[in-house]
Motif scaffolding. Structure first.
Motif, PDB file in Angstrom:
ATOM      1  N   UNK A 183      27.762   8.639 -18.672  1.00  0.00           N
ATOM      2  CA  UNK A 183      27.792   8.239 -17.263  1.00  0.00           C
ATOM      3  C   UNK A 183      28.382   6.846 -17.126  1.00  0.00           C
ATOM      4  N   UNK A 184      29.231   6.695 -16.130  1.00  0.00           N
ATOM      5  CA  UNK A 184      29.857   5.404 -15.898  1.00  0.00           C
ATOM      6  C   UNK A 184      31.098   5.575 -15.052  1.00  0.00           C
ATOM      7  N   UNK A 185      31.901   4.532 -15.000  1.00  0.00           N
ATOM      8  CA  UNK A 185      33.151   4.583 -14.244  1.00  0.00           C
ATOM      9  C   UNK A 185      34.303   4.557 -15.237  1.00  0.00           C
ATOM     10  N   UNK A 186      35.212   5.501 -15.089  1.00  0.00           N
ATOM     11  CA  UNK A 186      36.366   5.621 -15.971  1.00  0.00           C
ATOM     12  C   UNK A 186      37.602   5.165 -15.204  1.00  0.00           C
ATOM     13  N   UNK A 187      38.279   4.161 -15.763  1.00  0.00           N
ATOM     14  CA  UNK A 187      39.467   3.602 -15.125  1.00  0.00           C
ATOM     15  C   UNK A 187      40.715   3.982 -15.910  1.00  0.00           C
ATOM     16  N   UNK A 188      41.775   4.178 -15.170  1.00  0.00           N
ATOM     17  CA  UNK A 188      43.080   4.400 -15.756  1.00  0.00           C
ATOM     18  C   UNK A 188      43.990   3.262 -15.274  1.00  0.00           C
TER      19      UNK A 188
ATOM     20  N   UNK B 212      34.141  -4.676  -6.003  1.00  0.00           N
ATOM     21  CA  UNK B 212      33.269  -3.499  -6.072  1.00  0.00           C
ATOM     22  C   UNK B 212      33.998  -2.234  -5.639  1.00  0.00           C
ATOM     23  N   UNK B 213      33.834  -1.173  -6.425  1.00  0.00           N
ATOM     24  CA  UNK B 213      34.397   0.153  -6.137  1.00  0.00           C
ATOM     25  C   UNK B 213      35.914   0.205  -6.279  1.00  0.00           C
ATOM     26  N   UNK B 214      36.508  -0.814  -6.864  1.00  0.00           N
ATOM     27  CA  UNK B 214      37.944  -0.783  -7.128  1.00  0.00           C
ATOM     28  C   UNK B 214      38.184  -1.017  -8.612  1.00  0.00           C
ATOM     29  N   UNK B 215      39.398  -0.754  -9.053  1.00  0.00           N
ATOM     30  CA  UNK B 215      39.760  -1.064 -10.421  1.00  0.00           C
ATOM     31  C   UNK B 215      40.074  -2.536 -10.575  1.00  0.00           C
TER      32      UNK B 215
ATOM     33  N   UNK C 295      36.309 -11.193   1.177  1.00  0.00           N
ATOM     34  CA  UNK C 295      36.949 -10.183   0.353  1.00  0.00           C
ATOM     35  C   UNK C 295      37.208 -10.643  -1.072  1.00  0.00           C
ATOM     36  N   UNK C 296      37.014 -11.928  -1.336  1.00  0.00           N
ATOM     37  CA  UNK C 296      37.166 -12.439  -2.699  1.00  0.00           C
ATOM     38  C   UNK C 296      35.895 -12.262  -3.521  1.00  0.00           C
TER      39      UNK C 296
ATOM     40  N   UNK D 185      30.463 -13.442 -11.735  1.00  0.00           N
ATOM     41  CA  UNK D 185      30.270 -12.753 -10.459  1.00  0.00           C
ATOM     42  C   UNK D 185      30.312 -13.806  -9.354  1.00  0.00           C
ATOM     43  N   UNK D 186      31.371 -13.788  -8.563  1.00  0.00           N
ATOM     44  CA  UNK D 186      31.536 -14.738  -7.464  1.00  0.00           C
ATOM     45  C   UNK D 186      31.072 -14.106  -6.163  1.00  0.00           C
ATOM     46  N   UNK D 187      30.155 -14.777  -5.509  1.00  0.00           N
ATOM     47  CA  UNK D 187      29.684 -14.330  -4.191  1.00  0.00           C
ATOM     48  C   UNK D 187      30.178 -15.327  -3.157  1.00  0.00           C
ATOM     49  N   UNK D 188      30.984 -14.854  -2.220  1.00  0.00           N
ATOM     50  CA  UNK D 188      31.455 -15.685  -1.117  1.00  0.00           C
ATOM     51  C   UNK D 188      30.599 -15.358   0.094  1.00  0.00           C
TER      52      UNK D 188
END
Lengths: 115, 111
Positions: free
Chosen positions: A87-92, B40-43, B81-82, B106-109
């Motif tokens: 389980x985790x996040x897989x990045x390409x 978060x939630x992005x590569x 957004x940073x 971990x930067x919190x703005x």
């Protein structure tokens, strides 16, 4: 240009099942990489393709993981059978031939949950 | 590749400059300093890199000390957004191009 596309974005499977993740790199990018972040850990390298050839697969955790890149275009990462610790996040990510690590473009990842 | 040390977390007020430090005391002469971030939630996303001169692009500035043992990433006017985890990576420019991520900062703005 279109970015790196990964799907599915989320996958929930039961332990013992098989899951296949797909990555479509940016067109023309010879380099394709897989990384993953498992719960609470750092992002770790899995493997690197140059076109259809595996350049470096030193990060693949075990033989339950199989990566392919037929024709040097999209890539798949199959986990069979899946275990809870997968389980985790897989990045390409992809980059052009000869580009350094500043040339990476990452996809948004596939969040895999094994229950 | 040289090891890096970053503070685990930092706070910054929106609109102010965010200065993220990185220590890399074992850096070799031909190793570059790269910065990536993961929102978060992005590569992960490339920000900037440098060898020994200070660098600036549309996202940030990179200040590398003269002895190259440390560097600072500067976001001149931080926005909400940073908010992200920022990674300092030291690596040869050639050879295999795999990234080795540490724990990052971990930067919190905040408003």
């Amino acid at each position: 240009e279109a970015g790196v596309t990964q799907f599915p974005s989320h996958s929930v499977i039961e332990k013992g099942q098989t899951v296949t993740l797909r990555c479509d790199p940016i067109s023309g990018h010879d380099n394709l990489y897989w990384y993953r972040r498992v719960m609470g850990k750092e992002i770790k390298f899995l493997l690197h393709f140059v076109k259809e050839s595996k350049q470096d697969e030193s990060g693949m955790p075990n033989n339950r993981f199989l990566a392919e890149r037929t024709g040097g275009t999209y890539s798949t990462l199959k986990v069979q059978p899946a275990e809870l610790e997968d389980s985790g996040v897989y990045f390409c990510a992809s980059s052009r031939a000869g580009q350094g690590i500043y040339g990476y473009t990452f996809g948004s990842g596939t969040r895999l949950t094994v229950v | 590749d040289a090891k890096t040390t970053q503070p685990p977390s930092m706070d910054c007020a929106e609109g102010r400059a965010a200065n993220l430090p990185c220590n890399h005391s074992t850096i070799s002469g031909n190793e570059y300093v790269y910065w990536y971030r993961q929102i978060h939630s992005q590569g992960p996303q490339y920000i900037i890199h440098g060898l020994k001169n200070n660098e600036t692009n549309e996202m940030a500035s990179l200040i590398i000390t003269e002895d190259r043992k440390s560097s600072t990433l500067i976001l001149p006017h931080a926005t909400l957004r940073d908010t992200a985890v920022y990674y300092c990576i030291v690596k040869f420019s050639g050879g295999y191009n795999k990234l080795i991520f540490g724990a990052g900062t971990r930067l919190a703005v905040h408003p």
